[in-house]
Design a protein around this motif. Structure first.
Motif, mmCIF file in Angstrom:
data_model
loop_
_atom_site.group_PDB
_atom_site.id
_atom_site.type_symbol
_atom_site.label_atom_id
_atom_site.label_comp_id
_atom_site.label_asym_id
_atom_site.label_seq_id
_atom_site.Cartn_x
_atom_site.Cartn_y
_atom_site.Cartn_z
ATOM 1 N N ALA A 1 -0.479 -3.124 -6.403
ATOM 2 C CA ALA A 1 -0.539 -4.552 -5.312
ATOM 3 C C ALA A 1 -1.514 -4.673 -4.534
ATOM 4 O O ALA A 1 -2.152 -3.818 -3.225
ATOM 5 C CB ALA A 1 0.732 -5.025 -5.605
ATOM 6 N N GLN A 2 -2.674 -5.727 -4.339
ATOM 7 C CA GLN A 2 -3.632 -6.560 -4.015
ATOM 8 C C GLN A 2 -2.928 -7.870 -2.282
ATOM 9 O O GLN A 2 -3.207 -7.667 -1.142
ATOM 10 C CB GLN A 2 -4.745 -7.040 -4.231
ATOM 11 C CG GLN A 2 -5.059 -5.204 -5.156
ATOM 12 C CD GLN A 2 -6.240 -4.568 -4.679
ATOM 13 O OE1 GLN A 2 -6.518 -4.905 -3.029
ATOM 14 N NE2 GLN A 2 -5.358 -3.427 -4.611
ATOM 15 N N SER A 3 -1.377 -7.816 -3.135
ATOM 16 C CA SER A 3 -0.746 -8.857 -2.158
ATOM 17 C C SER A 3 0.306 -8.867 -2.140
ATOM 18 O O SER A 3 1.093 -8.129 -3.017
ATOM 19 C CB SER A 3 -1.677 -10.578 -2.480
ATOM 20 O OG SER A 3 -0.815 -10.840 -3.711
ATOM 21 N N HIS A 4 0.960 -10.166 -1.554
ATOM 22 C CA HIS A 4 2.225 -9.662 -1.541
ATOM 23 C C HIS A 4 2.894 -11.133 -0.777
ATOM 24 O O HIS A 4 2.557 -12.048 0.055
ATOM 25 C CB HIS A 4 2.934 -9.042 0.135
ATOM 26 C CG HIS A 4 4.307 -8.755 0.140
ATOM 27 N ND1 HIS A 4 4.688 -7.803 -0.208
ATOM 28 C CD2 HIS A 4 4.964 -9.074 0.797
ATOM 29 C CE1 HIS A 4 6.678 -7.666 -0.167
ATOM 30 N NE2 HIS A 4 6.705 -8.720 0.040
ATOM 31 N N VAL A 5 3.665 -11.611 -2.095
ATOM 32 C CA VAL A 5 3.884 -13.131 -1.561
ATOM 33 C C VAL A 5 5.682 -13.516 -0.857
ATOM 34 O O VAL A 5 6.226 -12.781 -0.643
ATOM 35 C CB VAL A 5 4.026 -14.239 -2.718
ATOM 36 C CG1 VAL A 5 4.588 -13.743 -3.610
ATOM 37 C CG2 VAL A 5 4.020 -14.829 -2.599
ATOM 38 N N VAL A 6 5.437 -14.226 0.570
ATOM 39 C CA VAL A 6 6.537 -15.160 1.219
ATOM 40 C C VAL A 6 7.079 -16.033 0.750
ATOM 41 O O VAL A 6 6.442 -16.957 1.282
ATOM 42 C CB VAL A 6 6.446 -14.478 2.623
ATOM 43 C CG1 VAL A 6 7.791 -14.951 2.905
ATOM 44 C CG2 VAL A 6 6.023 -13.766 2.979
ATOM 45 N N LEU A 7 8.304 -16.114 0.433
ATOM 46 C CA LEU A 7 8.545 -17.972 -0.307
ATOM 47 C C LEU A 7 9.790 -18.005 0.562
ATOM 48 O O LEU A 7 11.436 -17.560 0.172
ATOM 49 C CB LEU A 7 8.530 -18.012 -1.733
ATOM 50 C CG LEU A 7 7.989 -17.630 -2.823
ATOM 51 C CD1 LEU A 7 8.124 -16.529 -3.894
ATOM 52 C CD2 LEU A 7 6.763 -17.954 -2.865
#
Ligand code: F6P
Length: 545
Positions: free
Chosen positions: A326-332
């Motif tokens: 996984a190259q990114s992590h999303v914060v919602l």
């Protein structure tokens, strides 16, 4: 320390990853999964059951943490050891929110007294401003604060003030200027009255080009509008660790709030860098923010691995980065007041863990910090959630939502919560081809078309998410939430054995930018530069393409 990727634990995690069932099956075969993979701490509730992990996964990750001596590294940070090895500094943003009774030694000195003195200085300043006692050069009270700073000297004050809007003092407005683009400060100055405006210049180094330029422009505006040099002290204060340069700049010594080398810029909102926050929400609420963070510090320092929220979140993020690529992590953030939080976490995590050598200078052979991005729910559902659901990349997601709204109105919060939970459910379970086909059974499509459309409607699911809840967004819960992410970042850097607290990578661009500036300002020939840079500078000089 054994090479990380050659360790037996790392090898075991690699093998384990290949045998993990789909999350649908993990939920179907374990009725206690939600109960066993959720925990509460410091006013926050973490549901981490929608992760591609089993009890065995977590045990292996905890073993990895022990292999990498995580708990000893945590103790070293809190003890004020110089864990920022390349700058030979302690890392003690936690001291900014410690109890006054504590004694914390950094570089041979107990730093708690000065932290407390600075909080008292902030308290006194906040009270003189909000009471109207502080007067501008024409005898009027201050109505507008302009916070000038960038990076951690901007994002912390901006994002936390925005998040705590329900707690603002009436009658005081705050404006934030960061970018050196003249539009930023020009648009703000149009709104302001020099007689009732106070500028807070925030710069740990007092050497950041954008902040110095914006402050000089603000000062020139003030003088042009009728203020005198002798009036500057009534309208300009500074927050910096470089008192000498601030004094030389013309900031009155009494108006300088100190900060310290053992506080990194991206960890500094808890210091006097947070002065705009304190002015807006009052010192009692600012101290509540600090207390929330302190509670999370205590939790991080003392909770066993398996009950430690920052450690679990940090390890799970590392699990996806290092074993699922996984190259990114999303914060919602499913709360409008928290809409700025993803940008804050971007600097916090990416400037900390965007590194590629270990502490001893060895090139890493594993991924380190991911790209952090995100935004507010439900807006993202109508923008980028498509990719998270059906794209080719695995993007672990954090959903953050208060259970109670500051603005309960009609069905809004029910719908917000339903969307939040529905999204995590869709990410986890996806939609099979058979389910997609069944949804089309009564459509007017031909059988061939149904087969094709169904294929396009398949969603793999098995997309991991954490859900973080709090009863209400308050100074305490916000403090705990931000500290949670600070420590989550620490956990990953400690496992990767990188220095999460320097930022050498931002220097070169600044230095080359200064060289370009000199060439532009002095009309110097730039043909010695690469053809692209030379060409761009020439176009800039022409002012036309
Ligand atoms: O981008 C580098 C950096 O040093 C950040 O770490 C920091 O938050 C920002 O620039 C501003 O630095 P200062 O507070 O020293 O102006």
């Amino acid at each position: 320390m054994t090479l990380l990727t050659q360790s037996s634990t790392w090898q075991a995690l690699s093998a384990h990853r290949k045998n993990l069932p789909h999350m649908r099956e993990l939920f179907a075969t374990d009725a206690a999964r939600f109960k066993n993979m959720s925990l509460s701490a410091c006013g926050l509730f973490l549901d981490y059951s929608k992760n591609r992990a089993t009890a065995e996964t977590l045990e292996l990750l905890f073993t990895l943490a022990n292999d990498r001596k995580l708990e000893a590294k945590i103790k070293a940070m809190f003890a004020g050891e110089m864990i920022n090895t390349t700058e030979k500094r302690a890392v003690l943003h936690t001291a900014l929110r410690s109890n006054a009774s504590q004694s914390i030694i950094a570089e041979g000195q107990d730093i708690v007294p000065e932290v407390q003195q600075t909080l008292d200085k902030m308290q006194e300043f906040v009270e003189t401003i909000t009471s109207g006692q502080w007067k501008g050069y024409t005898g009027k009270a201050i109505t507008d604060i302009v916070s000038i700073g960038i990076g951690g000297s901007f994002l912390g004050p901006k994002v936390v003030s925005q998040a705590l809007r329900p707690y603002w003092n009436q009658g005081l407005n705050c404006h934030f200027v960061a970018n050196v683009d003249g539009t930023s400060i020009s648009e703000k100055l149009k709104l302001l009255d020099p007689e009732t405006t106070l500028f807070i210049m925030s710069s740990k180094s007092f050497g950041t080009q954008e902040t110095l330029t914006n402050t000089l422009t603000a000062k020139a505006w003030f003088l042009a509008k009728g203020g005198l040099q002798s009036d500057v002290a009534k309208h300009f204060v500074a927050v910096t660790s470089n008192v000498t340069k601030a004094t030389e700049f013309g900031i009155d010594t009494d108006n300088i709030f100190p900060m310290w080398d053992w506080v990194g810029g991206r960890y500094s909102l808890w210091s006097a860098i947070g002065l705009p926050i304190a002015l807006l929400i009052g010192m009692d609420n600012f101290r509540a923010l600090l207390n929330g963070a302190h509670q999370m510090d205590e939790h991080f320092a003392n909770a066993p691995l398996a009950e430690n929220m920052p450690i679990i979140m940090g390890l799970l993020s590392l699990w996806y980065g290092n074993f699922f690529n996984a190259q990114s992590h999303v914060v919602l953030t499913y709360d409008h007041y928290l809409r700025g939080l993803p940008a804050y976490f971007q600097q916090l995590d990416m400037e900390s863990n965007g590194k590629s050598v270990t502490l001893d200078g060895t090139d890493v052979d594993y991924s380190t910090g991911p790209v952090i991005w995100g935004g507010e729910g439900t807006n993202g559902q109508h923008a980028y959630h498509q990719l998270i659901h059906q794209g080719t990349a695995l993007i672990p997601a954090d959903f953050i939502m208060p259970l109670q709204s500051h603005n309960p109105i009609g069905v809004h919060h029910d719908q917000l919560a339903s969307n939040c939970f529905g999204q995590t459910q869709a990410l986890m379970q996806g939609r099979t081809f058979e389910e997609a086909l069944a949804e089309l059974v009564n459509s007017s499509l031909t059988d061939e078309e149904k087969q094709l459309i169904a294929k396009h409607k398949v969603m793999p699911g098995n997309k991991p998410s954490n859900t973080l809840l709090m009863n209400k967004l308050t100074p305490e819960t916000l403090g705990a939430l931000i500290a949670l992410y600070e420590h989550r970042t620490f956990v990953q850097g400690a496992i990767w054995d990188i220095n999460s607290f320097d930022q050498w990578g931002v220097e070169l661009g600044k230095n080359l930018g200064n060289d370009v500036l000199a060439r532009i300002s002095a009309e110097q020939d730039s043909s010695a530069l690469d053809a692209s840079s030379n060409g761009l500078i020439n176009l800039y000089r022409q002012g036309a393409i």
